[in-house]
Design a protein around this motif. Structure first.
Motif, PDB file in Angstrom:
ATOM      1  N   ASP A 595       0.840  -1.205   0.000  1.00 56.79           N
ATOM      2  CA  ASP A 595       0.000   0.000   0.000  1.00 56.79           C
ATOM      3  C   ASP A 595       0.873   1.252   0.000  1.00 56.79           C
ATOM      4  O   ASP A 595       2.012   1.210   0.466  1.00 56.79           O
ATOM      5  N   ASP A 596       0.327   2.327  -0.504  1.00 59.66           N
ATOM      6  CA  ASP A 596       0.992   3.644  -0.463  1.00 59.66           C
ATOM      7  C   ASP A 596       2.415   3.588  -0.984  1.00 59.66           C
ATOM      8  O   ASP A 596       3.313   4.233  -0.439  1.00 59.66           O
ATOM      9  N   GLU A 653      -4.067   4.548  -6.810  1.00 61.12           N
ATOM     10  CA  GLU A 653      -5.124   4.973  -5.873  1.00 61.12           C
ATOM     11  C   GLU A 653      -5.232   6.486  -5.846  1.00 61.12           C
ATOM     12  O   GLU A 653      -4.291   7.202  -6.163  1.00 61.12           O
TER      13      GLU A 653
HETATM   14 MG    MG Z   1      -3.234   3.618   0.267  1.00 62.52          MG
END
Ligand code: MG
Ligand code: C2E
Ligand code: MG
Length: 702
Positions: A595-596, A653
């Motif tokens: 993520d990220d 995202e």
């Molecule tokens: Mg994220």
């Protein structure tokens, strides 16, 4: 000495010759104290003949003492002592005085130390004793001093001890005998070590010897032991004495027992540094603790808590001073018991102080303040009445608020006064910290309530597969709506749950709920895979695998419909452990997403090592895509290419605009997530959105 009186038999004659040649004066005594045999050295000693005096023949010497004669040379009292010792047939030491008449050698008496040990003779019922002798006459050297000096030493109240240069005790005066309980026989010939209490370390004695060896006097307080084992403080001066050649021949030690003085000083010291009512360290002692911390631990933080009892004066007025004192004593013992690892003291009147090491952050200080308040909130059962008290607390942090004890106490005092106006009853000197911790403490309390009152729920943010424009998966996001309707962002409360150690149980709940949702959707014909965020703490959980398995089993969700999202940072906290955990999860069929990506270490080297399936490019990069700067576009392009080389699927995202979507489609991104496509929504909205979604709008090539 009459050898034939010995009934030792001829087989022992060789041993007797050997014994005769020994330089240690030795005797063989019968069990009733009669002399059976004495070797040459013993005969010389007992006759008062110097060993080196070759003019004296063995015959002369051997004729001087026989059987009874040994006993006759002792006083009747010492004779009895010797006989008693012999009959016991055990190892013993005696100090005896022998009398002489032999004028040529000038002495009227000699002091002899006699050590008895049993002698076993094979094939014989006799049990004689071996006695080795030591002439201790010389140890009474002080007696040869001019009479008035000798008398002075004998009569002084100070303990006097003379040793030779090897530390062997030659003389002790009556004061020594009286004060230590040791007799002359106990200590003559011994090392002063017999007095040692083991209180002093090697450094103490090294310093002593360094001083004495330099020819100087050494003065210090020795903690010694009396014969009965009791300790005493001896203020002692040891002086080296030189012979006519300038060599140290003796050490003279004079000492005074100052135990009483020390005890009274210690008592005074105690009174000066401890509060007489509560027995707690007073301001003086607290400041010493503080200084010690500063010198030993330097800049390591220390928190000072000034605790002020509200309403003490009113209690004094209404119930009397005795009740007030009782309350103060109870407070002291309560604080001390509850905070054993911190220093608790009393500053005076109604103010107590806690010095707490190991407090690193304002949050930790706030927790301790709360704990102190809770301790103080318990009822006090005084003799006269039961009371409820409250306390106001002022907190200062070293070195943040200052590095002087008085300064920190004064600042804690003003923080305490200010805290009387706030609703939590404690405050920091630095007001920002008060606000910050107030919010934090409030949030923690609210989170505990939230868990109790089930204020959490889940929402789902769809992700679009860019190959076909369909919604095939959704990210599960935690929501907290407080009872007052206020929505609190997970970005705010997740880190607090982490620090409170509650994230593991909340995280498990999220996982279980999410699996149940997805499993039910599947049963209704909606195949939607779910991505659940895992925090660093959860990844560290040794039983993570079991938890995931339990969620899959009890929900009935196929493992391939579950994806776990982890940030790079949490994966890299303990790389080896993460790799092991993630490998096992993937073996079960669960997918892993980073993520990220791009906000943490962005360590491309690790990308290859970490067992993952998906890479989620962080929103920050996507936002920059529309700018003039080509750099961000190039970065995203490179990340996507690299991920594809590693056979990873890429999700972008935070897509908010059509342009952003167009760019990431062109760059070959596999999935898109963002407000442009769909916001986080509830279950019904998700299923509706999926049903009515217009794939053409988003599919590649559109
Ligand atoms: Mg994220
Ligand atoms: P995340 O995992 O990166 O989640 C995506 C966040 O970006 C979500 O915020 C989502 O609402 C937001 N977002 C999605 N699309 C857009 C967009 O187009 N524009 C903007 N400005 N934002 C967008 P949210 O729900 O506030 O979650 C924030 C973070 O909280 C999450 O970041 C995640 O790290 C954490 N979080 C949320 N739920 C959980 C959970 O159940 N467990 C754990 N451990 N962490 C969670
Ligand atoms: Mg996420």
């Amino acid at each position: 000495m009459n050898v034939q009186k010995l009934s030792l038999g001829t087989t022992q004659s060789a041993q007797i010759t050997a014994l005769d040649n020994l330089t240690i004066p030795s005797l063989i005594l019968s069990r009733n104290g009669l002399l059976c045999y004495g070797n040459k050295a013993a005969r010389q000693l007992l006759s008062g003949v110097s060993i080196s005096d070759t003019a004296i023949s063995n015959t002369v010497i051997s004729n001087t003492l026989t059987g009874q004669e040994l006993l006759q040379r002792l006083s009747p009292q010492q004779g009895k002592e010797l006989q008693a010792a012999c009959s016991l047939f055990t190892e013993q030491q005696l100090s005896l005085t022998f009398f002489y008449n032999d004028e040529p050698y000038g002495e009227k008496q000699r002091s002899i130390q006699l050590s008895l040990s049993p002698l076993i003779i094979e094939n014989s019922d006799e049990k004689p004793l071996l006695a080795t002798l030591k002439d201790t006459t010389q140890y009474n050297a002080a007696q040869h001093l001019p009479d008035h000096l000798y008398q002075a030493i004998q009569q002084t109240e100070d303990m006097v001890m003379v040793t030779d240069n090897q530390g062997c005790i030659e003389y002790v005066n009556p004061a020594f005998i009286h004060q230590t309980g040791y007799s002359e026989a106990d200590v003559l010939g011994q090392n002063p070590r017999v007095l040692s209490s083991d209180e002093h370390d090697d450094a103490f004695y090294s310093e002593m010897w360094a001083t004495l060896n330099a020819g100087d006097s050494y003065r210090n307080v020795f903690i010694n032991c009396r014969r009965d084992g009791s300790r005493f403080h001896e203020e002692k001066t040891i002086t080296p004495v030189c012979d006519e050649f300038g060599q140290v021949s003796h050490f003279v030690a004079t000492g005074r027992d100052i135990t009483d003085l020390i005890n009274s000083e210690q008592h005074l010291n105690y009174l000066r540094r401890f509060d007489s009512l509560t027995g707690l360290p007073n301001r003086q002692r607290l400041s010493e603790h503080f200084e010690l911390h500063v010198t030993q631990r330097r800049k390591t933080s220390l928190a000072l808590f000034l605790i002020d009892l509200d309403r003490l004066s009113r209690i004094n007025d209404s119930l009397g001073r005795l009740a007030g004192d009782e309350l103060l004593r109870m407070t002291a013992s309560r604080l001390r018991k509850a905070l054993p690892s911190y220093v608790v003291g009393r500053l005076g009147s109604d103010a107590f102080m806690v010095l707490a090491e190991e407090i690193q952050t304002p949050e930790q200080a706030a927790h301790l303040a709360q704990k102190i308040q809770q301790i103080m909130a318990l009822p006090f059962e005084l003799t006269q009445a039961e009371l409820f008290m409250s306390a106001s607390l002022g907190i200062t942090l070293y070195p943040y608020d200052g590095d002087q004890f008085d300064e920190l106490v004064n600042k804690a005092d003003s923080a305490m006064h200010r805290s009387k106006d706030n609703d939590q009853g404690f405050g920091f000197f630095t007001e920002d910290l008060t606000l910050q911790t107030q919010n934090r403490v409030r949030l923690e309390n609210q989170l505990r309530q939230a868990l109790l009152h089930k204020e959490f729920h889940l929402v789902f943010q769809p992700k679009v597969n860019l190959a076909n424009g369909k919604i095939e998966s959704a990210e599960v996001l935690l929501r907290w709506v407080r009872s007052n309707g206020k929505n609190i962002s997970p970005a705010e409360f997740i880190p607090v749950l982490e620090e409170m150690g509650l994230i593991t149980s909340v995280g498990e709940w999220v996982l279980m709920r999410a699996c149940c949702y997805a499993s039910q959707w599947l049963k209704k014909g909606h195949r939607i895979s779910i991505s659940v965020n895992l925090s660093a703490r959860q990844l560290k959980q040794p039983n993570l695998l079991t938890i995931v398995q339990r969620c899959l089993d009890s929900s009935g969700l196929p493992a391939e419909l579950l994806e776990l999202e982890l940030t790079e940072t949490s994966m890299l906290e303990n790389v080896e452990h993460s790799i092991a955990q993630l490998t096992r999860l993937r073996e079960k069929g669960v997918r892993i997403a980073i993520d990220d990506f791009g906000t943490g270490y962005s360590s491309l080297a690790y990308l290859k090592k970490l067992p993952t399936d998906t890479l989620k490019i962080d929103r920050a990069f996507i936002q920059e895509l529309e700018g003039q700067d080509q750099t961000d576009l190039n970065i995203v392009h490179t990340i996507i290419q690299l991920a594809h080389n590693l056979k990873l699927s890429v999700v972008a995202e935070g897509i908010e605009t059509q342009r952003q979507l167009d760019i990431i489609k062109q760059l070959g991104c596999n999935e898109a997530q963002g407000f442009l496509l769909a916001k986080p929504m509830n279950e019904i909205e998700l299923l509706n959105t999926k049903k009515h979604f217009e794939p053409k709008l988003f599919a590649l090539g559109q």
